[in-house]
Write a protein that holds these residues in place. Structure first.
Motif, mmCIF file in Angstrom:
data_model
loop_
_atom_site.group_PDB
_atom_site.id
_atom_site.type_symbol
_atom_site.label_atom_id
_atom_site.label_comp_id
_atom_site.label_asym_id
_atom_site.label_seq_id
_atom_site.Cartn_x
_atom_site.Cartn_y
_atom_site.Cartn_z
ATOM 1 N N VAL A 124 -6.736 5.345 8.805
ATOM 2 C CA VAL A 124 -6.140 6.023 7.648
ATOM 3 C C VAL A 124 -5.282 5.043 6.853
ATOM 4 O O VAL A 124 -5.312 5.031 5.615
ATOM 5 N N LYS A 125 -4.520 4.191 7.543
ATOM 6 C CA LYS A 125 -3.701 3.194 6.852
ATOM 7 C C LYS A 125 -4.573 2.222 6.059
ATOM 8 O O LYS A 125 -4.245 1.861 4.930
ATOM 9 N N ALA A 126 -5.688 1.795 6.657
ATOM 10 C CA ALA A 126 -6.581 0.858 5.973
ATOM 11 C C ALA A 126 -7.181 1.499 4.725
ATOM 12 O O ALA A 126 -7.261 0.865 3.661
ATOM 13 N N ILE A 127 -7.600 2.748 4.837
ATOM 14 C CA ILE A 127 -8.171 3.450 3.690
ATOM 15 C C ILE A 127 -7.124 3.637 2.599
ATOM 16 O O ILE A 127 -7.390 3.409 1.410
ATOM 17 N N ALA A 128 -5.919 4.028 2.984
ATOM 18 C CA ALA A 128 -4.844 4.221 2.004
ATOM 19 C C ALA A 128 -4.484 2.905 1.318
ATOM 20 O O ALA A 128 -4.249 2.869 0.106
ATOM 21 N N TYR A 129 -4.468 1.814 2.082
ATOM 22 C CA TYR A 129 -4.160 0.504 1.512
ATOM 23 C C TYR A 129 -5.223 0.106 0.494
ATOM 24 O O TYR A 129 -4.906 -0.376 -0.594
ATOM 25 N N ARG A 130 -6.496 0.315 0.848
ATOM 26 C CA ARG A 130 -7.570 -0.040 -0.070
ATOM 27 C C ARG A 130 -7.491 0.763 -1.360
ATOM 28 O O ARG A 130 -7.560 0.211 -2.450
ATOM 29 N N TRP A 131 -7.364 2.077 -1.226
ATOM 30 C CA TRP A 131 -7.326 2.911 -2.421
ATOM 31 C C TRP A 131 -6.079 2.632 -3.249
ATOM 32 O O TRP A 131 -6.114 2.679 -4.475
ATOM 33 N N GLY A 132 -4.969 2.345 -2.599
ATOM 34 C CA GLY A 132 -3.762 1.976 -3.337
ATOM 35 C C GLY A 132 -3.964 0.690 -4.134
ATOM 36 O O GLY A 132 -3.524 0.575 -5.276
ATOM 37 N N SER A 133 -4.666 -0.267 -3.531
ATOM 38 C CA SER A 133 -4.961 -1.514 -4.236
ATOM 39 C C SER A 133 -5.881 -1.274 -5.422
ATOM 40 O O SER A 133 -5.669 -1.809 -6.512
ATOM 41 N N TYR A 134 -6.929 -0.474 -5.210
ATOM 42 C CA TYR A 134 -7.858 -0.163 -6.299
ATOM 43 C C TYR A 134 -7.138 0.535 -7.448
ATOM 44 O O TYR A 134 -7.304 0.164 -8.614
ATOM 45 N N ILE A 135 -6.348 1.530 -7.122
ATOM 46 C CA ILE A 135 -5.657 2.304 -8.158
ATOM 47 C C ILE A 135 -4.632 1.432 -8.884
ATOM 48 O O ILE A 135 -4.500 1.496 -10.110
ATOM 49 N N GLY A 136 -3.908 0.607 -8.129
ATOM 50 C CA GLY A 136 -2.931 -0.287 -8.759
ATOM 51 C C GLY A 136 -3.579 -1.258 -9.730
ATOM 52 O O GLY A 136 -3.093 -1.439 -10.859
ATOM 53 N N CYS A 137 -4.681 -1.869 -9.324
ATOM 54 C CA CYS A 137 -5.392 -2.792 -10.224
ATOM 55 C C CYS A 137 -5.935 -2.056 -11.439
ATOM 56 O O CYS A 137 -5.881 -2.573 -12.555
ATOM 57 N N ALA A 138 -6.457 -0.860 -11.237
ATOM 58 C CA ALA A 138 -7.016 -0.095 -12.355
ATOM 59 C C ALA A 138 -5.920 0.323 -13.338
ATOM 60 O O ALA A 138 -6.119 0.255 -14.561
ATOM 61 N N VAL A 139 -4.774 0.741 -12.827
ATOM 62 C CA VAL A 139 -3.693 1.193 -13.708
ATOM 63 C C VAL A 139 -3.138 0.026 -14.526
ATOM 64 O O VAL A 139 -2.974 0.136 -15.748
ATOM 65 N N ILE A 140 -2.869 -1.091 -13.872
ATOM 66 C CA ILE A 140 -2.307 -2.232 -14.595
ATOM 67 C C ILE A 140 -3.331 -2.812 -15.568
ATOM 68 O O ILE A 140 -3.010 -3.122 -16.727
ATOM 69 N N GLY A 141 -4.581 -2.954 -15.116
ATOM 70 C CA GLY A 141 -5.631 -3.441 -16.009
ATOM 71 C C GLY A 141 -5.871 -2.498 -17.168
ATOM 72 O O GLY A 141 -6.043 -2.925 -18.320
ATOM 73 N N GLY A 142 -5.870 -1.191 -16.884
ATOM 74 C CA GLY A 142 -6.065 -0.203 -17.948
ATOM 75 C C GLY A 142 -4.935 -0.201 -18.955
ATOM 76 O O GLY A 142 -5.172 -0.080 -20.170
ATOM 77 N N ALA A 143 -3.711 -0.331 -18.483
ATOM 78 C CA ALA A 143 -2.567 -0.387 -19.402
ATOM 79 C C ALA A 143 -2.659 -1.617 -20.300
ATOM 80 O O ALA A 143 -2.347 -1.544 -21.499
ATOM 81 N N SER A 144 -3.106 -2.729 -19.746
ATOM 82 C CA SER A 144 -3.263 -3.944 -20.559
ATOM 83 C C SER A 144 -4.364 -3.757 -21.597
ATOM 84 O O SER A 144 -4.222 -4.201 -22.743
ATOM 85 N N ILE A 145 -5.449 -3.096 -21.218
ATOM 86 C CA ILE A 145 -6.540 -2.856 -22.169
ATOM 87 C C ILE A 145 -6.068 -1.935 -23.300
ATOM 88 O O ILE A 145 -6.428 -2.144 -24.467
ATOM 89 N N ILE A 146 -5.261 -0.957 -22.974
ATOM 90 C CA ILE A 146 -4.718 -0.074 -24.014
ATOM 91 C C ILE A 146 -3.853 -0.862 -24.990
ATOM 92 O O ILE A 146 -3.936 -0.673 -26.213
ATOM 93 N N GLU A 147 -3.036 -1.771 -24.466
ATOM 94 C CA GLU A 147 -2.197 -2.597 -25.348
ATOM 95 C C GLU A 147 -3.048 -3.529 -26.211
ATOM 96 O O GLU A 147 -2.725 -3.779 -27.380
ATOM 97 N N ILE A 148 -4.133 -4.058 -25.659
ATOM 98 C CA ILE A 148 -5.035 -4.901 -26.449
ATOM 99 C C ILE A 148 -5.672 -4.077 -27.573
ATOM 100 O O ILE A 148 -5.788 -4.532 -28.707
ATOM 101 N N TYR A 149 -6.061 -2.853 -27.243
ATOM 102 C CA TYR A 149 -6.635 -1.954 -28.252
ATOM 103 C C TYR A 149 -5.615 -1.651 -29.350
ATOM 104 O O TYR A 149 -5.960 -1.652 -30.535
ATOM 105 N N LYS A 150 -4.371 -1.407 -28.960
ATOM 106 C CA LYS A 150 -3.321 -1.139 -29.957
ATOM 107 C C LYS A 150 -3.137 -2.340 -30.890
ATOM 108 O O LYS A 150 -2.925 -2.184 -32.088
ATOM 109 N N PHE A 151 -3.212 -3.555 -30.330
ATOM 110 C CA PHE A 151 -3.090 -4.754 -31.160
ATOM 111 C C PHE A 151 -4.245 -4.825 -32.159
ATOM 112 O O PHE A 151 -4.045 -5.141 -33.330
ATOM 113 N N GLY A 152 -5.450 -4.508 -31.682
ATOM 114 C CA GLY A 152 -6.619 -4.600 -32.556
ATOM 115 C C GLY A 152 -6.641 -3.562 -33.655
ATOM 116 O O GLY A 152 -7.221 -3.800 -34.724
#
Length: 114
Positions: A32-60
């Protein structure tokens, strides 16, 4: 507005999850810890990457004149988007390969290695 009933429901949900986690065996708890760690990593990367993409879109799509500060933020957001999304994809590939190797080790027949 949050009412006391909603607070109690939230507390009961948290207590149920904690109680269920405590009752798990050590092996299952590690899974359960391994699964939670993996999903936390995936979600963290997606949120930070997505927020950066939104800011790039706002610039454009901005109608304001471009300043040096805006260009710097664009470069930082590009770097964040590439780095975090790239790391998320790399982690997914590495973990998939590790799982595949582990599954292959479990299904190997000792007689095949002779």
């Amino acid at each position: 507005m949050v009412t006391w009933v909603e607070c109690l429901q939230g507390g009961a949900a948290i207590a149920t999850v904690v109680y269920g986690y405590v009752r798990l065996s050590h092996k299952r708890r590690a899974e359960v810890k391994a699964i939670a760690y993996r999903w936390g990593s995936y979600i963290g990367c997606a949120v930070i990457g997505g927020a950066s993409i939104i800011e790039i879109y706002k610039f454009g799509t901005s109608a304001d004149p471009i300043t040096r500060r805006d260009v710097l933020w664009l470069l930082l957001n590009l770097w964040n988007a590439i780095a975090y999304i790239g790391c998320g994809i790399a982690l997914a590939a590495i973990w998939h390969r590790m799982d595949k190797r582990k599954a292959d080790e479990l299904t190997d027949d000792p007689e095949d290695k002779r």
